[in-house]
Write an enzyme that holds these catalytic residues in place. Structure first.
Site, PDB file in Angstrom:
ATOM      1  N   ASP A  95       3.603  59.416  82.691  1.00 26.96           N
ATOM      2  CA  ASP A  95       2.531  58.442  81.874  1.00 26.96           C
ATOM      3  C   ASP A  95       1.231  59.067  82.190  1.00 26.96           C
ATOM      4  O   ASP A  95       0.240  59.168  81.434  1.00 26.96           O
ATOM      5  CB  ASP A  95       2.557  57.090  82.275  1.00 26.96           C
ATOM      6  CG  ASP A  95       3.910  56.490  82.435  1.00 26.96           C
ATOM      7  OD1 ASP A  95       4.812  57.298  82.827  1.00 26.96           O
ATOM      8  OD2 ASP A  95       3.970  55.405  82.252  1.00 26.96           O
ATOM      9  N   ASP A 140      -4.209  54.321  85.922  1.00 31.98           N
ATOM     10  CA  ASP A 140      -4.451  54.187  84.504  1.00 31.98           C
ATOM     11  C   ASP A 140      -6.002  54.083  84.003  1.00 31.98           C
ATOM     12  O   ASP A 140      -6.142  53.361  82.899  1.00 31.98           O
ATOM     13  CB  ASP A 140      -3.671  52.711  84.073  1.00 31.98           C
ATOM     14  CG  ASP A 140      -2.129  53.132  83.953  1.00 31.98           C
ATOM     15  OD1 ASP A 140      -1.658  54.138  83.679  1.00 31.98           O
ATOM     16  OD2 ASP A 140      -1.274  52.196  84.576  1.00 31.98           O
TER      17      ASP A 140
END
Ligand code: GLY
Length: 376
Positions: A151, A90
């Site tokens: 994602d 991330d």
């Protein structure tokens, strides 16, 4: 609609201003009973609060937002230099709206250097043997070393940008390889998406789709579908590969076709619809940004353009009227869900919902487009 959007932004900025004091040096993640849980910058979500501050500054030009944004961005830099809590894919979520935003807004050389360093950190999660960025856990973990998730498309702009800045294609090559793997295995034939997928770490062959936060392994988690709309549209912007535009469009059509009548997504398109079903307002805020991005490339006279534009506007109007909070609330948007399946903030504020809600408002009101690329 401009009055509605303007009023929504003004209200949101009032909440953000109060939050600067409430949060202090800590970072919001998700809420319980309308109170954000705060952490000392150790989660994957820290960048969203910082991105909210940068957006608030860009809109208002107010010193209080600039001071807070710079301070938090400098803390993000310290986290990067110390390599704290960065064993994750991330990195784009963490550094695009922070040091990346500072570079775009202020052309600050140190911010640029840090953002390139962040891209280097993300490259450490790249498994060239599998053409994936490993999502979670220690690198090459025997259990989950071959797992990647939809994602992660949103982490790719950091790499595309790094190649443009450094003239080194290694970031871009890895990003394109990952986007291709995602298109091949996470996007299904009916245009729905898996949340996550496992590659076999020995053979390198695809193994199976599985969910983490969705209703079931084969279901379509709405936030994942929203990441797909936005992530492929951004990949198209950086590559001009029509396959990515097409995938974004197909993801958008699926998302729209399965929305409930108020046009705000439930948490999973396959969850049984009864009086207990939870919405995920963050999925709709992300989708609104993705729709706006996608519209730029579509023919204004096409049915797709009209449908997507109308859905984006109506859905945002519903978010403003029925989901935005009152002026004393910590969150900007009610009814986000982190993980309904795991009982983790199933119907609460989620800081990425707040970020993308504000980004969508800025897109609609000001034509400003977040920090996933420099406007050109
Ligand atoms: N990237 C994690 C989530 O969307 O919940």
């Amino acid at each position: 609609m401009t009055k509605l959007y303007e009023a929504a932004i003004e209200k949101a900025l009032g909440n953000v201003s109060k939050n600067i004091e409430r949060f202090g040096e800590l970072y919001p993640h998700t809420s319980t009973d309308d109170i954000y849980s705060l952490n000392p910058n150790n989660d994957w979500t820290a960048g969203f609060w910082v991105g909210i501050l940068w957006q608030a500054y860009e809109y208002s030009n107010k010193e209080e937002f600039l001071t807070a944004a710079k301070k938090a961005t400098s803390q993000m830099g310290e986290r990067l230099i110390a390599d704290r809590h960065l064993d994750t894919h991330d990195i784009g979520f963490l550094y695009t709206p922070t040091t990346g935003a500072q570079w775009i807004i202020e052309k600050d050389a140190e911010a640029k250097e840090l953002t390139i360093k962040a891209a280097d950190r993300l490259m450490k999660r790249y498994r060239s043997d599998l053409k994936i960025f490993q999502a979670w856990g220690p690198f090459r973990d025997p259990e989950i070393g071959g797992r990647f998730i939809i994602d992660c498309l949103m982490n790719m702009p950091l790499l595309f940008w790094a190649s443009e800045e450094t003239k080194d294609d290694k970031y871009r090559d890895a990003a394109i390889a990952f986007v291709e793997t995602t298109r091949k295995y996470l996007v299904r034939g009916d245009d729905s998406t898996y949340h996550t997928f496992y590659m076999n770490q020995t053979s390198g062959e695809p193994e199976r789709g599985a969910t983490q936060q969705g209703y079931s392994d084969g279901s379509t988690w709405t936030r994942g579908q929203a990441w797909s709309i936005y992530g492929f549209a951004l990949a198209y912007r950086y590559t001009n590969d029509p396959a990515y535009l097409d995938t974004s469009l197909r993801s958008a059509r699926y998302f729209i076709k399965h929305l409930p009548s108020n046009l705000v997504a439930h948490w999973d398109f396959d969850a049984p619809i009864d009086e207990h079903i939870k919405p995920d307002s963050s999925a709709s805020a992300i989708a609104a940004c993705g729709f706006h991005e996608l519209l730029e490339w579509l023919d204004e006279d096409s049915n797709d353009y009209k449908l997507i534009k109308e859905t984006m506007e109506k859905s945002m109007q519903t978010l403003i009227k029925d989901y935005s909070t009152d002026s004393n609330a910590q969150g900007l948007l009610e009814h986000g869900s982190y993980s309904v399946r795991e009982g983790n903030s199933p119907d609460d504020y989620v800081i990425w919902g707040d970020y993308f809600y504000l980004e969508a408002l800025m897109r609609l009101e000001k034509g400003k487009k977040g920090y996933w690329y420099e406007s050109r």
